[in-house]
Enzyme design. Sequence first.
Site, mmCIF file in Angstrom:
data_model
loop_
_atom_site.group_PDB
_atom_site.id
_atom_site.type_symbol
_atom_site.label_atom_id
_atom_site.label_comp_id
_atom_site.label_asym_id
_atom_site.label_seq_id
_atom_site.Cartn_x
_atom_site.Cartn_y
_atom_site.Cartn_z
ATOM 1 N N LYS A 83 70.827 132.619 56.912
ATOM 2 C CA LYS A 83 70.837 134.019 56.482
ATOM 3 C C LYS A 83 70.103 134.863 57.527
ATOM 4 C CE LYS A 83 70.037 136.179 51.956
ATOM 5 N NZ LYS A 83 69.275 135.998 50.720
HETATM 6 O O1 G3P Z 1 68.322 137.626 47.646
HETATM 7 C C1 G3P Z 1 68.675 138.949 47.890
HETATM 8 C C2 G3P Z 1 68.775 139.841 46.671
HETATM 9 O O2 G3P Z 1 69.586 139.251 45.695
HETATM 10 C C3 G3P Z 1 67.468 140.365 46.162
HETATM 11 O O3 G3P Z 1 67.566 140.937 44.887
HETATM 12 O O4 G3P Z 1 66.537 141.955 42.874
HETATM 13 O O5 G3P Z 1 65.130 141.549 44.928
HETATM 14 O O6 G3P Z 1 66.835 143.343 44.886
HETATM 15 P P1 G3P Z 1 66.459 141.993 44.372
#
Ligand code: G3P
Length: 222
Positions: A83
Amino acid sequence: MKIFLDTADLNEIRKGAALGSVDGITTNPSLIAKQGRDFKEMIMEITTIIDGPISAEVTTLTKEEMLRDGREYAKWQKNIVVKLPTTREGVEACKILSDEGIRINMTLCFSPMQALLVAKAGAWCVSPFVGRLDDISSDGVELVSQIVHIYQNYDYKTQVLAASMRTPLHVLQCALAGAHIATMPFKVFDALYDHPLTDKGLKNFLADWEKAKKDMAKSKGK
Ligand code: G3P
């Protein structure tokens, strides 16, 4: 649509794997940091639970460092997806690593033009962050829709991995928009199973069945 869990919590991953609908895992440095354990050790343990794609994110910023780390992670296990951040250096590194056959997940994507660039660079998938756009009064699901549309127009093979799912509604909207994958916290995944009418209906079916059994037993005894 494939379902990935967005977590590095091994208990959640085990529970998800047991339910049988989890196709892969995404992690990020914040999720790994929460577990307080060695990065490689964590990723390797996840690969023993789920044999689908497991995203492992670099924590470096220059192209050279990303190439070094990406090549290293890709050697650990065949289902690891590297990633990288959607920056200039990240897109450059994506092109080089993708040409070497390494699967790349381009993360922190917030615009359709960033998504176009990463597809041109051969990314295996792009991660538009739906919830974080909604957080700033933008439309995250609309971004997913636009990316799906652009990729279809030009037949790009890059998959759209809808990330930052905060609710089951996000998952539904991204499935309707044509996302190939949605990655979500365990709590959101678990909530996909629930409907109050399923519970109510089941309770009624079982009550009717119990009553019928009693009635039948009574009439046999007559
Ligand atoms: O892993 C990336 C993403 O899914 C993060 O989510 O909830 O931290 O915005 P969030």
